[in-house]
Every structure is written in structure tokens, then in C-alpha cells.
Write an enzyme that holds these catalytic residues in place. Structure first.
Site, mmCIF file in Angstrom:
data_model
loop_
_atom_site.group_PDB
_atom_site.id
_atom_site.type_symbol
_atom_site.label_atom_id
_atom_site.label_comp_id
_atom_site.label_asym_id
_atom_site.label_seq_id
_atom_site.Cartn_x
_atom_site.Cartn_y
_atom_site.Cartn_z
ATOM 1 C CG ASP A 1 -27.465 -9.105 -9.855
ATOM 2 O OD1 ASP A 1 -28.071 -9.458 -10.642
ATOM 3 O OD2 ASP A 1 -26.802 -10.090 -9.560
ATOM 4 C CB ILE A 2 -32.234 -9.418 -7.254
ATOM 5 C CG1 ILE A 2 -32.571 -8.205 -7.102
ATOM 6 C CG2 ILE A 2 -32.781 -10.154 -5.770
ATOM 7 C CD1 ILE A 2 -34.317 -7.781 -7.328
ATOM 8 C CG ASP B 1 -32.170 -10.103 -11.412
ATOM 9 O OD1 ASP B 1 -31.216 -9.927 -12.495
ATOM 10 O OD2 ASP B 1 -30.807 -10.014 -9.906
#
Length: 116
Positions: A21-22, A65
Site C-alpha cells: 500500500d502506498i 493504490d
């Protein structure tokens, strides 16, 4: 309910699933154009795809994302966990490299992004 008592799932004991996950993406993307958001995600995910290809990692999908990948399935891999850890470390290093490069195009807050 499974009325026929047939197996609906398989066990893959030599398999590792990866989620990246960003961190900071939601806040960052709220002040960016769709083109800028696409550029960031496309740059990161294309880089992850190249890293995956070199390590027998299979990208399952991207969800927003989040990048989802797997190794050791359906073909078992004795070193699946080690292989995935190496992939994860390479992804983190690549994000650190790319966000620095992208900050000129996408603004200085781009360097605040990370991985989790």
C-alpha cells in the site's frame, strides 16, 4: 453453502501473498489532477511488474493504490517466503528511488509517500 460437498478452495502451503500500500497516497492524491495520480501509479506499478518478472512473482491485481502479488501458487516454491521478502525490499527501494525522481514533476510532497 456448498450442497455438493465439493472442494471450493485449495490449500497452497508453499505460497506467499504480498500486499503493498502506498502510505500517504489518499492525502497526496486529493490535491492532484487525475493525470498526476495516473502518472504516479503507472510509474510505481510498472516498476513493480518488472521486479516481479525477474523473481517468479505473479501480480494478482492492483486495487487503488494497493499492489497484490503472489509466489508459490499454483506451482510450489520451496523458497517462496524468501523470494517474496526480496521482492518486497526491492519494491521499497524502487519507490524511494522513483518518488525522488517524480517530485520534480508532481511536487515536493511526493517525497513524503512511502510503502506499507
Amino acid at each position: 453453502e456448498n450442497k455438493n460437498k465439493t472442494r471450493i478452495a485449495k490449500l497452497y502451503p508453499e505460497c506467499t501473498v504480498f500486499f503493498l500500500d502506498i502510505a500517504g497516497f489518499t492525502k497526496w492524491s486529493s490535491s492532484r489532477s487525475p493525470e498526476e495520480v495516473f502518472l504516479l501509479l503507472e510509474t510505481f506499478f510498472a516498476a513493480f511488474d518488472k521486479l516481479a518478472d525477474r523473481r517468479a512473482i505473479f501480480k494478482v491485481e492492483t486495487i487503488g493504490d494497493c499492489y497484490v502479488a503472489i509466489t508459490g501458487c499454483p506451482e510450489a516454491q520451496r523458497n517462496h517466503a524468501t523470494n517474496m521478502v526480496r521482492f518486497a525490499r526491492a519494491c521499497v527501494a524502487k519507490v524511494n528511488e522513483l518518488k525522488s525522481e517524480l517530485s520534480d514533476l508532481l511536487g515536493p510532497n511526493t517525497e513524503d509517500l512511502g510503502c506499507r
